[in-house]
Scaffold this active site. Structure first.
Site, PDB file in Angstrom:
ATOM      1  N   ASP A 104      12.969   8.801   3.311  1.00  0.00           N
ATOM      2  CA  ASP A 104      12.072   9.953   3.244  1.00  0.00           C
ATOM      3  C   ASP A 104      11.198  10.035   4.490  1.00  0.00           C
ATOM      4  OD1 ASP A 104      10.698   7.622   2.553  1.00  0.00           O
ATOM      5  OD2 ASP A 104       9.710   8.467   0.799  1.00  0.00           O
ATOM      6  N   ASP A 107       7.347   5.394   9.103  1.00  0.00           N
ATOM      7  CA  ASP A 107       5.950   5.361   9.526  1.00  0.00           C
ATOM      8  C   ASP A 107       5.804   4.232  10.546  1.00  0.00           C
ATOM      9  OD1 ASP A 107       3.179   5.643   9.500  1.00  0.00           O
ATOM     10  OD2 ASP A 107       2.887   4.670   7.573  1.00  0.00           O
TER      11      ASP A 107
HETATM   12  P1  5GP Z   1       6.916   2.098   7.063  1.00  0.00           P
HETATM   13  O1  5GP Z   1       7.484   0.796   6.610  1.00  0.00           O
HETATM   14  O2  5GP Z   1       7.771   2.840   8.044  1.00  0.00           O
HETATM   15  O3  5GP Z   1       5.505   1.934   7.558  1.00  0.00           O
HETATM   16  O4  5GP Z   1       6.682   2.989   5.804  1.00  0.00           O
HETATM   17  C1  5GP Z   1       7.640   3.519   5.052  1.00  0.00           C
HETATM   18  C2  5GP Z   1       7.117   3.788   3.672  1.00  0.00           C
HETATM   19  O5  5GP Z   1       5.690   3.996   3.618  1.00  0.00           O
HETATM   20  C3  5GP Z   1       7.712   5.067   3.174  1.00  0.00           C
HETATM   21  O6  5GP Z   1       8.987   4.861   2.615  1.00  0.00           O
HETATM   22  C4  5GP Z   1       6.672   5.520   2.176  1.00  0.00           C
HETATM   23  O7  5GP Z   1       6.872   4.867   0.936  1.00  0.00           O
HETATM   24  C5  5GP Z   1       5.352   5.038   2.743  1.00  0.00           C
HETATM   25  N1  5GP Z   1       4.655   6.101   3.486  1.00  0.00           N
HETATM   26  C6  5GP Z   1       4.331   6.106   4.785  1.00  0.00           C
HETATM   27  N2  5GP Z   1       3.690   7.229   5.127  1.00  0.00           N
HETATM   28  C7  5GP Z   1       3.621   7.973   4.000  1.00  0.00           C
HETATM   29  C8  5GP Z   1       3.079   9.276   3.711  1.00  0.00           C
HETATM   30  O8  5GP Z   1       2.518   9.993   4.545  1.00  0.00           O
HETATM   31  N3  5GP Z   1       3.220   9.717   2.429  1.00  0.00           N
HETATM   32  C9  5GP Z   1       3.812   8.978   1.454  1.00  0.00           C
HETATM   33  N4  5GP Z   1       3.879   9.530   0.237  1.00  0.00           N
HETATM   34  N5  5GP Z   1       4.330   7.756   1.690  1.00  0.00           N
HETATM   35  C10 5GP Z   1       4.239   7.262   2.958  1.00  0.00           C
END
Ligand code: 5GP
Length: 198
Positions: A104, A107
């Site tokens: 989805d 980040d």
């Molecule tokens: P990463 O490991 O890339 O930092 O984060 C991935 C996960 O963080 C995503 O799959 C999601 O669950 C959560 N996440 C990061 N940013 C957002 C956001 O703006 N909204 C939501 N709902 N989840 C986020």
């Protein structure tokens, strides 16, 4: 002050734009994966990618298979901590398969980095990743991303599968939350605005 209460979230991506982009990405991926010997496997990362996966899936014009993986990322407010573990693993064997991870949002990149490492250890013929949303400015680890729907700024988003404390996945568009602390105080804040007033 005009007496109208401020909206707690802004529309960031409309259903129309989500729909159009899913079609474009499915078309691009279908072209690139057409030559695969066996149908490629789309790996949906539960639960946030479900709506995006469904929209991609119906637009692929080649045969594809679907599997799901669920990970726990020990989230902190506004993102993940980087400590990731698999809570529901894939059902099918990925050896020799052409695999596309369907995310989805990317980040910090920690989750996708972990998933790529974990799936590449299973000897797939090829491994790609597609994300609907890319918060590129927040990246901590550089991670390969073959396909991306929209690059977005550093805002917390909900809707179209993305949640806040399990809520708002069924909102059909992507909304940017204005004040995440306010939402943390009152997780139902958007529910009243989005659903009760209609
Ligand atoms: P990463 O490991 O890339 O930092 O984060 C991935 C996960 O963080 C995503 O799959 C999601 O669950 C959560 N996440 C990061 N940013 C957002 C956001 O703006 N909204 C939501 N709902 N989840 C986020």
């Amino acid at each position: 002050m005009n007496g109208i209460p401020e909206e707690p979230a802004d529309l960031l991506i409309s259903t129309r734009d989500l729909d159009r982009r899913a079609g474009e990405l499915a078309h691009e991926m279908s072209q690139e994966l057409r030559a695969c010997v066996r149908p490629p496997v789309l790996v949906g990362v539960l639960k946030g990618s479900t709506l995006f996966l469904a929209d991609l899936l119906r637009r692929f014009d080649i045969e594809v298979e679907v599997d799901f993986i669920s990970i726990s990322s020990y989230s902190q407010a506004g993102g993940s901590s980087g400590v990731v573990r698999i809570v529901k693993d894939l059902e099918s064997d990925m050896a020799g398969r052409d695999v596309v991870i369907v995310e989805d949002i990317v980040d910090t990149g920690l989750t996708l980095n972990y998933l790529r490492r974990s799936l590449s250890e299973r000897a797939p013929a090829s491994l790609r990743a597609v994300t609907l949303l890319d918060k590129a400015a927040r990246r901590i680890v550089p991670v390969e991303l073959e396909y991306s729907g929209f690059e977005i700024p550093d805002v917390f988003v909900v809707g179209y599968g993305l949640d806040f404390q399990g809520l708002y996945r069924n909102v059909p568009e992507i909304l940017a939350v204005k004040d995440i602390a306010k939402l943390a105080n009152d997780p139902m804040l958007l529910v009243d605005r989005l659903f009760l007033e209609k």
